[in-house]
Motif scaffolding. Structure first.
Motif, mmCIF file in Angstrom:
data_model
loop_
_atom_site.group_PDB
_atom_site.id
_atom_site.type_symbol
_atom_site.label_atom_id
_atom_site.label_comp_id
_atom_site.label_asym_id
_atom_site.label_seq_id
_atom_site.Cartn_x
_atom_site.Cartn_y
_atom_site.Cartn_z
ATOM 1 N N VAL A 155 21.429 -15.445 -28.838
ATOM 2 C CA VAL A 155 20.982 -13.639 -28.458
ATOM 3 C C VAL A 155 20.229 -13.268 -29.313
ATOM 4 C CG1 VAL A 155 20.812 -11.545 -27.259
ATOM 5 C CG2 VAL A 155 21.085 -13.754 -25.871
ATOM 6 N N GLU A 156 21.884 -12.507 -30.848
ATOM 7 C CA GLU A 156 20.865 -12.069 -31.996
ATOM 8 C C GLU A 156 20.864 -13.479 -33.236
ATOM 9 O OE1 GLU A 156 22.766 -9.880 -32.901
ATOM 10 O OE2 GLU A 156 23.372 -8.897 -31.100
ATOM 11 N N ALA A 157 20.725 -14.634 -32.742
ATOM 12 C CA ALA A 157 19.093 -15.870 -33.471
ATOM 13 C C ALA A 157 18.095 -14.744 -32.954
ATOM 14 C CB ALA A 157 19.539 -16.575 -33.109
ATOM 15 N N LEU A 158 17.693 -14.772 -31.528
ATOM 16 C CA LEU A 158 16.478 -14.331 -30.893
ATOM 17 C C LEU A 158 16.115 -12.619 -31.382
ATOM 18 C CD1 LEU A 158 17.134 -15.821 -27.539
ATOM 19 C CD2 LEU A 158 15.190 -17.052 -29.507
ATOM 20 N N LYS A 159 17.030 -11.799 -31.243
ATOM 21 C CA LYS A 159 16.439 -10.326 -31.403
ATOM 22 C C LYS A 159 16.516 -10.166 -33.702
ATOM 23 C CE LYS A 159 19.786 -7.847 -29.240
ATOM 24 N NZ LYS A 159 21.098 -7.167 -29.178
ATOM 25 N N LYS A 160 16.826 -11.928 -33.715
ATOM 26 C CA LYS A 160 16.567 -11.617 -35.115
ATOM 27 C C LYS A 160 14.895 -11.840 -35.735
ATOM 28 C CE LYS A 160 20.440 -11.864 -37.686
ATOM 29 N NZ LYS A 160 21.742 -12.736 -38.779
ATOM 30 N N GLU A 161 14.498 -13.161 -35.053
ATOM 31 C CA GLU A 161 13.219 -13.849 -34.827
ATOM 32 C C GLU A 161 12.370 -12.715 -34.095
ATOM 33 O OE1 GLU A 161 11.764 -17.397 -35.247
ATOM 34 O OE2 GLU A 161 13.658 -17.052 -36.931
ATOM 35 N N LYS A 162 12.521 -12.108 -33.383
ATOM 36 C CA LYS A 162 11.428 -11.351 -32.014
ATOM 37 C C LYS A 162 11.375 -10.312 -33.943
ATOM 38 C CE LYS A 162 11.041 -7.785 -29.086
ATOM 39 N NZ LYS A 162 11.768 -6.853 -28.166
ATOM 40 N N ARG A 163 12.204 -9.312 -34.528
ATOM 41 C CA ARG A 163 11.670 -8.495 -35.288
ATOM 42 C C ARG A 163 10.905 -9.500 -36.398
ATOM 43 N NH1 ARG A 163 17.246 -7.160 -34.996
ATOM 44 N NH2 ARG A 163 18.105 -8.477 -36.204
ATOM 45 N N LYS A 164 10.824 -10.611 -37.368
ATOM 46 C CA LYS A 164 10.461 -11.383 -38.046
ATOM 47 C C LYS A 164 9.040 -11.316 -37.379
ATOM 48 C CE LYS A 164 10.551 -15.420 -38.322
ATOM 49 N NZ LYS A 164 10.411 -17.239 -38.313
#
Length: 94
Positions: free
Chosen positions: A39-48
């Motif tokens: 979930v944290e990795a997906l949040k980072k990808e979304k921000r990117k």
């Protein structure tokens, strides 16, 4: 079900406690931990990707601004094209 930030933090804390105590009931705590990391990795990808989309929008706006400034103002063709049929060069009635 979508969890908000406080719910995710509560799940993370509970999972950490289960990992420390060695609890064996329910889902394995390591699996929950892996899911939380995903979930944290997906949040980072979304921000990117959001940042990339914003930058793309800014570049497109700059290109549009440049194109508006470089187009002829009185409807003249920039390359001497014949407005009647789109051909380039001197008009046939000249």
């Amino acid at each position: 079900m979508i969890l908000n930030a406080s719910q995710l933090e509560a799940v993370r804390q509970r999972t950490d406690e289960e990992l420390r105590s060695g609890a064996t009931h329910g889902y394995p705590a390591a699996t929950i931990r892996d899911l939380l990391q995903t979930v944290e990795a997906l949040k980072k990808e979304k921000r990117k990707w959001k940042k990339l989309a914003q930058e793309r929008g800014q570049v497109l706006a700059a290109i549009q601004d440049l194109s508006v400034r470089t187009l002829p103002k009185n409807g003249d063709s920039p390359h001497g094209a014949d407005d009647r049929n789109g051909t380039v060069g001197p008009r046939s009635d000249d």
